[in-house]
Design an enzyme around this catalytic site. Structure first.
Site, PDB file in Angstrom:
ATOM      1  CG  HIS A  13      -1.754   1.264   1.274  1.00  0.00           C
ATOM      2  ND1 HIS A  13      -2.522   1.701   0.226  1.00  0.00           N
ATOM      3  CD2 HIS A  13      -1.909   2.190   2.253  1.00  0.00           C
ATOM      4  CE1 HIS A  13      -3.120   2.828   0.549  1.00  0.00           C
ATOM      5  NE2 HIS A  13      -2.757   3.149   1.776  1.00  0.00           N
ATOM      6  CG  ASP A  15      -0.126   5.776   2.480  1.00  0.00           C
ATOM      7  OD1 ASP A  15      -1.312   5.943   2.150  1.00  0.00           O
ATOM      8  OD2 ASP A  15       0.242   4.944   3.336  1.00  0.00           O
ATOM      9  CG  ASP A 125      -5.558   3.365   4.761  1.00  0.00           C
ATOM     10  OD1 ASP A 125      -6.311   3.067   5.707  1.00  0.00           O
ATOM     11  OD2 ASP A 125      -4.512   4.021   4.918  1.00  0.00           O
ATOM     12  CG  HIS A 353      -5.802   7.771   1.903  1.00  0.00           C
ATOM     13  ND1 HIS A 353      -5.762   6.913   0.833  1.00  0.00           N
ATOM     14  CD2 HIS A 353      -4.892   7.293   2.777  1.00  0.00           C
ATOM     15  CE1 HIS A 353      -4.882   5.959   1.049  1.00  0.00           C
ATOM     16  NE2 HIS A 353      -4.331   6.166   2.218  1.00  0.00           N
TER      17      HIS A 353
END
Length: 988
Positions: A13, A15, A125, A353
């Site tokens: 994941h 980010d 997420d 996000h």
């Protein structure tokens, strides 16, 4: 029962930016990608890798390693690296409806250039999931979604916990349905997207690992197909995964361990009955949790980012795109696909996000400001090109009512509804190019010496429009010709401000400035003063006096309220019938010349009357319904010892308010088209949290266990509030400017409605989401703040109040018996929060801020009354283009598309990149069927039904003069592709 299968899906994941600056994450990403490709090429047992559902990872990798393109393309084509369907993993609630669509559309286009596109709604997420996601996914040909939040009770660390109360779904697997009935398979990462991370190779460690992991997954799985996510945030790949799987196989012969893909997992899942799966409906917002883990307060972290995002999205959706379509249709300008895609991608680089939520370290949010600026500058440049192109084709010389010296300007309404409102434009009386000499200073002196009176503003019928006309003197400017060097000049410039009325949707309307003759000797007294002098001699003046008298009556009534909050029937909350009749008579006297007047205690037009109290709060009387809303605009400030993710008020902290305080109130604008009052509060509030707060953060004390209060030291918070009412305005517009020097606090504006209702309607992604005001019993968080896009609204069925905003994404409806809507203006915090100690002093948001909202009373609810359209228009700027006296084929008033449909919102007017079709999208805000009629005012040979990927579907109409009459189902998103050969085939 069938043998259990452990489906192991490798992923990371990613980010883009979070607890490290972007480039720090960037370097780690490129290292991961190189290692991934080496492993996939060299280890036959390492078969697949899910690239986090976002194609921007490819852009980021190739930016540093362009020579890796061929290797990467081969692995994607072979299906070993799975990419798409998104461009970025966005926050769904803080990005607009169209931004969510562009994210999916650009993600598909980017992925398709490389190979197969993953058809999986990937939301690992997201801080809650939008209710219309299933409908959007279905339109894109996606039948399943996976997500990490929103259904089962989870703790703050995202681990499923046992909790009292019922779960929305007893299983990890379920059906997820949008309000329109569209349904997809939904899979919850019940044990998070790291439940298969770092699988042990050692047999002893593997037994401990798998005994727990198998039990955890089986606890929530409805089938023997068990999902294990081999990765986590920024997780390097597990190079020894093949050995780890071999170990697991030897230890658990009754379980099939496979390294696989989501497609294979979902196919296996589909082989089992799903009769006992439940269907979860709409938004997934974890309402049955303790209320802390929803992370909703990211909606108020670093509000300045949300404001820049709202402005940037709006410029692209409601400015650059529709104006480019109109310029293509009317002026033959090539539609700027590539520049628009660049602007969108640059903007969406701020939509992950952790980025748009404002929950990262300071460095990443500084960089975001630059990206917002870049995207906005491109949008503004594209808008200027389109306005120039359209303006060059508008004929002005054949308007008989205009004298030769008139200076025309076109005013563009790019919303979906006819619009009236105050506009401003700068027009040039005389211009001298630098090359004409003698020098810039000499030219300026010459221009300033010209005797030019302020003149008047007129419409195309020659009727004078009340206006303020400001002489700016000589101003520098320049042209950038397409075929030559720049042309600098000085121009004698006048600034016009007035109310444009009934400007067509997706169109424009002309007005003109007529200067006074040079040497006339007329003194400039201001447009408004002259208008008032003229008004006193006619019916308009009588109407203004009638309004003033009526407003004075309202002021007296409001000074002596006789009703309790929330019970206003039969009292002064309803204007007497005689007063309403007076209001109607006044409106008749006005005719089309709607105006607003100031009163000793407020202001009034034909729709509303506003009165100010000594503490700076205000009351609004809705003349249409007779309802009065009192005590609006009180400020509330409390401590905040939370972080960028969560708001946490200190124990025992009592919010401070401006109710009952003394405010300085003054009338600063008193024009027929707009009246504005200024309210100033000099407010002493605590300067920060107590000193012990720093120690609590250093020691990583969880936010729920912090005991710090607010400091005894204070600072002055000066709030300057401008409250405006326009002549044709059905709402009050409010601008709040402050210089924040306080830390660790939250500032809100309170708007008590007195309406009794169980639910609230909040603008969300392609819907007005209906949410419970009182959360589920499991919710123990004292705050029930929620997300909004353009508005939040309460209604008791008879009366309603809607609060619109510009980039203020957090609201709460207080359980105070008064139906109070609280809108968060600013939240000041000092740390990122989550899993470590990450100071973020810039999240205190010290310095100057301007916050904007508007208040609209109405009958019924926000949808049935049509007030939602006013809220959407409030977010959209006007666009204007000064024109010359010229011949041209375009008329003085123009609309590109005529349409009607109550309860429908126009969402997009753009052009398809694939085939040049004009794309038009609407959505139904109601839960009922809604008829849609539309007629393009341009040649559309064929009209196709389409979808959010802009693909042509069935033919719904043909013929150059096509007019559609179509039903739109409840909560449906409908898109049409209008084939326009002269647009799609144009190459020049």
């Amino acid at each position: 029962m069938k043998r259990k299968t452990a489906h192991i899906i490798s992923h990371t994941h990613w980010d883009r930016e979070w607890y490290l600056p972007y480039e720090s994450h960037h370097l780690r990403l490129t290292n991961l990608m190189n290692e991934l490709m080496d492993t996939l090429e060299q280890d036959g047992r390492y078969r697949y890798f899910h690239l986090d559902g976002q194609t921007i990872i490819i852009d980021d990798y190739l930016q540093m390693y362009p020579d890796g393109q061929e290797r990467l393309a081969k692995l994607i084509e072979q299906g070993k690296i799975i990419i798409g369907p998104w461009y970025v993993l966005q926050d769904e609630f803080l990005t607009s409806s169209e931004a969510n669509v562009r994210n999916l559309l650009i993600g598909h286009r980017e992925a398709a250039r490389w190979g197969p596109v993953s058809k999986l709604g990937y939301f690992p997420d997201s801080f809650g999931n939008m209710g219309q996601a299933p409908q959007m996914l279905k339109q894109a040909g996606i039948e399943a979604a996976v997500f990490g939040r929103g259904v089962k009770p989870t703790g703050f660390d995202n681990v499923v916990v046992d909790a009292p109360g019922e779960y929305e779904s007893p299983y990890s697997e379920m059906f997820w349905e949008s309000p329109d009935g569209s349904s997809v398979v939904g899979v919850l990462f019940a044990n998070w997207y790291s439940n298969g991370n770092e699988i042990p190779v050692d047999a002893g460690e593997a037994v401990v690992f798998w005994d727990k992991k198998l039990a955890d997954a089986e606890k929530y799985a409805s089938t023997p197909e068990l999902l294990y996510m081999n990765g986590c945030d920024h997780q390097p790949i597990q190079k020894d995964l093949g050995d780890a799987i071999d170990t697991a196989k030897s230890l658990y012969p009754d379980v099939d361990f496979v390294h696989t893909t989501f497609d294979a997992y979902l196919e296996a899942l589909g082989e089992h009955p799903s009769d006992d799966w439940v269907t979860v409906h709409g938004e997934l917002r974890s309402t049955r949790t303790d209320g802390w883990g929803t992370l909703v307060n990211t909606a108020s972290a670093r509000v300045y980012l949300k404001q820049m995002n709202q402005a940037g999205q709006t410029l692209l959706e409601k400015g650059a795109e529709p104006l480019a379509v109109i310029a293509s249709l009317t002026a033959g300008q090539k539609y700027p696909h590539e520049p628009l895609a660049y602007a969108w991608k640059t903007l969406m680089q701020n939509h992950p996000h952790d980025s748009i939520c404002g929950c990262g370290v300071d460095e990443i949010h500084r960089e975001m400001v630059g990206r917002f600026d870049k995207s906005r500058h491109m949008a503004e440049a594209l808008i200027a090109e389109s306005l120039q192109a359209i303006g060059s084709r508008i004929g002005t010389d054949d308007i008989a009512a205009w004298p030769e010296n008139a200076r025309p300007a076109a005013f563009f309404n790019t919303t979906g509804w006819e619009r009236s409102g105050v506009v401003t434009v700068d027009v040039q009386a005389v211009r001298i190019n630098f090359k004409e000499g003698p020098s810039p200073q000499g030219i300026a002196d010459k221009l300033d010496a010209l005797k030019i009176g302020p003149g008047r503003v007129v419409d195309t019928e020659g009727r004078e429009i009340p206006a303020s006309i400001e002489d700016l003197g000589a101003q520098f400017g320049y042209d950038l010709p397409d075929d030559g060097f720049r042309v600098p000049y000085m121009a004698r410039t006048f600034r016009l401000t007035f109310e444009a009325r009934n400007v067509p949707a997706l169109g424009y309307k002309l007005y003109a400035w007529v200067p006074e003759e040079a040497g006339s000797g007329a003194d400039y007294a201001g447009g408004a003063d002259r208008d008032r002098a003229g008004d006193a001699e006619g019916g308009a003046g009588q109407a203004r006096e009638a309004l003033r008298a009526e407003a004075a009556g309202f002021a007296n009534a409001a000074q002596h309220p006789t009703h309790a909050q929330g019970d206003q029937s039969g009292s002064s909350a309803h204007i007497a019938a005689a007063d309403r009749e007076t209001a109607g008579n006044s409106a008749e006297m006005f005719g089309q010349a709607e105006e607003v007047v100031s009163t000793p205690h407020g202001m009034e037009n034909r729709f509303l009357a506003v009165r100010f109290a000594d503490d700076g709060s205000y009351s609004i009387a809705d003349k249409t319904t007779g309802r009065i809303f009192e005590g609006l605009g009180v400020y509330d400030d409390c401590g905040d010892i939370g972080n960028e993710y969560v708001f946490r008020q200190p124990e025992g902290d009592v919010p401070l308010t401006t109710q009952g305080s003394t405010a300085a109130i003054s009338l600063i604008e008193d024009e027929p088209y707009r009246v504005t009052y200024r309210i100033v509060h000099e407010w002493e509030i605590p300067s920060s949290a107590e000193a012990s707060f720093e120690d609590e953060k250093r020691r990583l004390v969880p936010f729920l266990k912090r005991r710090s209060g607010r400091s005894a030291d204070t600072v002055t918070l000066e709030l300057t509030t401008l409250v405006s009412l326009e002549g044709s305005g059905k709402g009050v517009q409010v601008s709040v400017t402050l210089n924040n020097q306080a830390r660790d606090h939250r500032l809100r504006v309170l708007l008590p409605t007195g309406l009794r209702t169980r639910t609230v309607l909040a603008d969300s992604i392609f819907e007005a989401a209906e949410r419970e005001i009182v959360p589920a019993p499991e919710w123990i968080n004292p705050s029930n703040a929620q997300h909004q896009q353009a508005f939040v609204s309460l209604s008791d069925g008879t009366h309603g109040l809607t609060v619109a905003n510009k980039g203020l994404n957090e609201y709460e409806v207080l359980q105070d018996g008064s139906g109070t809507i609280a809108v968060t203006l600013l939240r000041s915090v000092s740390e990122m929060g989550d899993w470590g100690v990450f100071p973020t002093p810039e999240a205190q948001c010290l310095g100057e801020h301007t916050l904007e909202y508007a208040v609209y009373p109405h009958a019924g609810n926000v949808i049935d009354s049509g007030a939602f359209a006013q809220a959407y228009q409030y977010q959209t700027p006007w666009f204007s283009q000064p024109l010359g006296r010229q011949f041209g084929p375009l008329p003085a008033e123009y609309r590109a598309l005529s349409w009607s449909g109550e309860k429908l919102a126009l969402s997009a007017f753009k052009q398809s990149e694939e085939n040049g079709d004009v794309i038009v999208r609407w959505y139904n805000l109601s839960g009922e069927n809604a008829p849609l009629e539309f007629e393009p005012k341009f040649t559309a040979d064929t009209v196709y039904g389409s979808d959010i990927l802009e693909r042509r579907g069935e033919v719904v109409g043909q013929g150059a003069q096509y007019a559609a009459q179509l039903p739109v189902g409840p909560a449906k998103i409908v898109t049409f592709a209008l084939a326009v050969p002269q647009v799609s085939n144009r190459t020049d």
